[in-house]
Design a protein around this motif. Structure first.
Motif, PDB file in Angstrom:
ATOM      1  N   ARG A  40      -8.202  58.882 -14.992  1.00 41.61           N
ATOM      2  CA  ARG A  40      -7.141  58.186 -14.255  1.00 41.61           C
ATOM      3  C   ARG A  40      -5.895  59.061 -14.156  1.00 41.61           C
ATOM      4  O   ARG A  40      -5.227  59.088 -13.124  1.00 41.61           O
ATOM      5  CB  ARG A  40      -6.832  56.864 -14.952  1.00 41.61           C
ATOM      6  CG  ARG A  40      -5.747  56.046 -14.258  1.00 41.61           C
ATOM      7  CD  ARG A  40      -5.959  54.581 -14.476  1.00 41.61           C
ATOM      8  NE  ARG A  40      -4.785  53.791 -14.205  1.00 41.61           N
ATOM      9  CZ  ARG A  40      -4.343  53.462 -13.000  1.00 41.61           C
ATOM     10  NH1 ARG A  40      -4.993  53.882 -11.923  1.00 41.61           N
ATOM     11  NH2 ARG A  40      -3.269  52.719 -12.847  1.00 41.61           N
ATOM     12  N   VAL A  41      -5.586  59.788 -15.222  1.00 46.25           N
ATOM     13  CA  VAL A  41      -4.446  60.704 -15.188  1.00 46.25           C
ATOM     14  C   VAL A  41      -4.676  61.793 -14.143  1.00 46.25           C
ATOM     15  O   VAL A  41      -3.817  62.066 -13.293  1.00 46.25           O
ATOM     16  CB  VAL A  41      -4.220  61.332 -16.580  1.00 46.25           C
ATOM     17  CG1 VAL A  41      -3.233  62.493 -16.496  1.00 46.25           C
ATOM     18  CG2 VAL A  41      -3.712  60.283 -17.564  1.00 46.25           C
ATOM     19  N   SER A  44      -4.382  60.962 -10.444  1.00 41.46           N
ATOM     20  CA  SER A  44      -3.050  60.680  -9.913  1.00 41.46           C
ATOM     21  C   SER A  44      -2.377  61.906  -9.304  1.00 41.46           C
ATOM     22  O   SER A  44      -1.390  61.758  -8.585  1.00 41.46           O
ATOM     23  CB  SER A  44      -2.162  60.068 -11.010  1.00 41.46           C
ATOM     24  OG  SER A  44      -1.847  61.012 -12.022  1.00 41.46           O
ATOM     25  N   VAL A 138       0.309  58.755 -16.017  1.00 39.17           N
ATOM     26  CA  VAL A 138      -0.163  58.683 -14.639  1.00 39.17           C
ATOM     27  C   VAL A 138       1.003  59.011 -13.706  1.00 39.17           C
ATOM     28  O   VAL A 138       2.103  58.471 -13.853  1.00 39.17           O
ATOM     29  CB  VAL A 138      -0.712  57.280 -14.320  1.00 39.17           C
ATOM     30  CG1 VAL A 138      -1.109  57.166 -12.848  1.00 39.17           C
ATOM     31  CG2 VAL A 138      -1.904  56.962 -15.219  1.00 39.17           C
TER      32      VAL A 138
END
Length: 630
Positions: A40-41, A44, A138
């Protein structure tokens, strides 16, 4: 340089290319293995195409079963958690999953977990590089970040959970390190903010003692909590981006992945919300965005349609133009935004925000404390109107009624208990929304802060500040301004005062040990080093090596940075306000805003509602592959 590009270059220049070089035998490709949070990081600020071009064959989730590739190197990018270490060890328990291994953790690894890696007989000899990169957050667009912890709204207020507080501090330290802001001038709002500020300062001081870097990027760090302006997290905001994430999330938008689902002719299509037209439209008022898209459609009609443009519908025209390959991308973008704008208007009508109830006007009056004529509102009139709507319109959704109640309680101080109970009785909220309101009240974020209670000593009054009231009156009387856009987040006023050195030292003190460095002009004259995480000196072969590297060029163009962090989460309207303030500042000054999460009214309410373990966590890590930007 934008935060997104800084993080992108940190991964590509420092982590990935060094890992490829450390392989030592000219093999220019590897597999990347990540856990769900790390994915998820990365999602982004990176696209799969970015990694493919650097030699990454695929990005695989650590949690899922993977085919052994003993002839291929692997780069593991993970959180430093016991569960992740156990999965890495399982990959090399009996036979090697990969040829050589590069380990990168988003935060420092505990010595006990480090020992497990050192003692692994199959894995240890294959580890060729071992680094820590401060990428535990993020990225949102070019100037925003969050920690993906929506539970902070209840976990840190009114009494903070110590583990959650510690995690928040460590991640904020990571942001500062990534931006090379290792000696920021820190200001704070409340006791909790002061606690976070002091912890951040201590952590940065310890990190700096281990580094050979002599300079820090000039920076002011302002730490706030969500009580600074609850209205911004509840009122309907009519910029295009805010409407999309408020009204379409969970409908046609997956906000976690920035994916829009379009349905046409019985088929569905997923589209990544990241195109040039979106960047042009997102900060515009919804109506201005609609008009611009329609103008672009009309231009395409005139230039490309071989018949009277008035004789063909927009949908038919777009379908006709898709047949031309050179027009397909532009047409698809226009169709995407036309569909979203249409759906937004449908949602506004369903919730009766516009006609016939004018709930939007009531929201603006409650949020501003100033009516559309530029006059102070009377609290009794607000309460009477709100009570009448709640009584006479039972068809209003429970969520809409909840938002109105939360907005009223957040903006009006000293509401008598009898009046509060009456509003709750007539609202007849659903059970989950009733619980959500109780959970919000328990945080005490909608109460007047202790330091401001002398301004509301007695009687029911609006919490609007003098600076805000002046701005809202100006907005109400401004020619051509939309009536439903009178409200602006308080953060805009705070940022402007900070830039102009007018921000109250009583309400926003400077952390004592940074007082000598206080001041935008003084801090802005410091020597700027290239951005990137600071160097961590290796104590032995297994310690964290340098992740700083030589990131060049545009980094040095930032002469000063203002970093605002909101405990409890920040909003898209505040992100837009930061962009507007930055445009008025001297060249080389950058404004970045972050928080424990990115808040929309819908997501705030979803977090506050009771949920079972089986329910998805708002803003959760999610899963799946890194999307391609096409």
């Amino acid at each position: 340089m934008s935060l997104r590009r800084t993080c992108r270059e940190l991964v590509l220049e420092v982590i990935l290319r060094r890992a490829l070089k450390a392989g030592g035998d000219g093999l220019d490709r590897l597999q990347m293995v990540v856990d769900a949070a790390a994915l998820r990081v990365l999602n982004s600020f990176l696209r799969m195409a970015d990694l493919h071009s650097e030699g990454v064959t695929s990005v695989e989730l650590l949690e899922e079963s993977r085919e052994p590739l003993p002839g291929l190197d692997a780069l593991y990018f993970l959180r430093p958690q016991a569960s992740s270490i156990e999965r890495v060890l399982a990959d090399f328990k009996t036979a090697p999953q990969h040829r050589q291994v590069h380990l990168c953790f988003s935060q420092p690894l505990d010595s006990a977990l480090l020992s497990k890696l050192v003692e692994a007989p199959v894995l240890a000899p294959r580890v060729k590089s071992f680094v820590e990169a401060p990428l535990s957050f993020v990225v949102v667009q070019d100037r925003g970040f969050h920690f993906d912890t929506p539970e902070a709204i209840t976990g840190l207020f009114p009494v903070p959970d110590l583990q959650l507080l510690s995690d928040t501090v460590q991640k904020l330290v990571d942001v500062c390190r990534c931006l090379q802001a290792t000696s920021p001038v820190i200001r704070f709002q409340s006791e909790l903010c002061q606690d976070v500020a002091e912890r951040v300062q201590r952590e940065l001081g310890m990190q700096k003692s281990l580094t050979t870097q002599s300079h820090s990027q000039p920076c002011q760090l302002l730490i706030l909590d969500r009580s600074i302006d609850m209205a911004a997290a509840l009122v309907h905001e009519y910029s295009y981006e805010a409407c999309v994430f408020d009204l379409l999330d969970g409908n046609m938008l997956d906000a976690d992945r920035n994916i829009v689902t379009l349905n046409s002719g019985g088929h569905s299509k997923e589209v990544l919300l990241a195109d040039p037209l979106w960047e042009e439209l997102k900060y515009m008022h919804l109506e201005a965005a609609r008009e611009l898209v329609e103008v672009k459609v009309d231009e395409v009609k005139r230039q490309n349609v071989q018949q009277d443009a008035t004789a063909i519908s927009t949908r038919a025209m777009l379908d006709q133009l898709r047949a031309a390959p050179e027009m397909r991308d532009a047409v698809d973008r226009m169709a995407l935004h036309l569909a979203m704008i249409t759906q937004i208007h449908s949602r506004l009508n369903t919730e009766q925000i516009l006609e016939p109830l004018h709930l939007g006007l009531l929201e603006q009056d409650i949020a501003c404390g100033i009516d559309r004529s530029g006059k102070d509102v009377k609290i009794t009139n607000l309460q009477t109107t709100l009570q009448r709507i709640l009584t006479d319109r039972p068809e209003l959704s429970s969520e809409m009624k909840l938002r109105l109640l939360m907005l009223f309680f957040a903006c009006v101080a000293n509401v008598p208990e009898a009046s509060r109970s009456k509003l709750l009785d007539v609202a007849q909220l659903g059970a989950d929304d009733q619980q959500a309101l109780m959970n919000m009240l328990r945080t005490r974020l909608m109460e007047v802060p202790e330091s401001q209670r002398h301004k509301h000593a007695s009687g029911c009054s609006h919490r609007v500040t003098k600076q805000q009231a002046a701005r809202f009156k100006k907005n109400a009387l401004a020619e051509g301004r939309f009536e439903l856009s009178r409200f602006e987040p308080r953060l805009k006023d705070i940022l402007e005062q900070l830039v102009e050195d007018r921000l109250s030292l009583e309400e926003f003190p400077v952390l004592q040990s940074t007082a000598d460095d206080f001041g935008l002009r003084e801090a802005g004259t410091a020597t700027a080093e290239p951005l990137g995480a600071p160097v961590i000196q290796a104590k032995d072969d297994w310690s964290f090596a340098t992740v700083s590297g030589t990131l060049e060029s545009e980094h040095a163009q930032v002469s000063h940075r203002i970093l605002v962090f909101v405990i409890g989460g920040f909003t898209l309207s505040e992100l837009r306000a930061a962009a507007e303030v930055e445009q008025k500042m001297p060249r080389g000054t950058e404004v970045i805003i972050g928080g424990t999460s990115l808040l929309t009214p819908k997501r705030l309410i979803r977090t506050l509602r009771p949920h079972s373990d089986a329910d998805p966590v708002p803003g959760g890590s999610g899963s799946g592959e890194m999307p391609d930007l096409t």
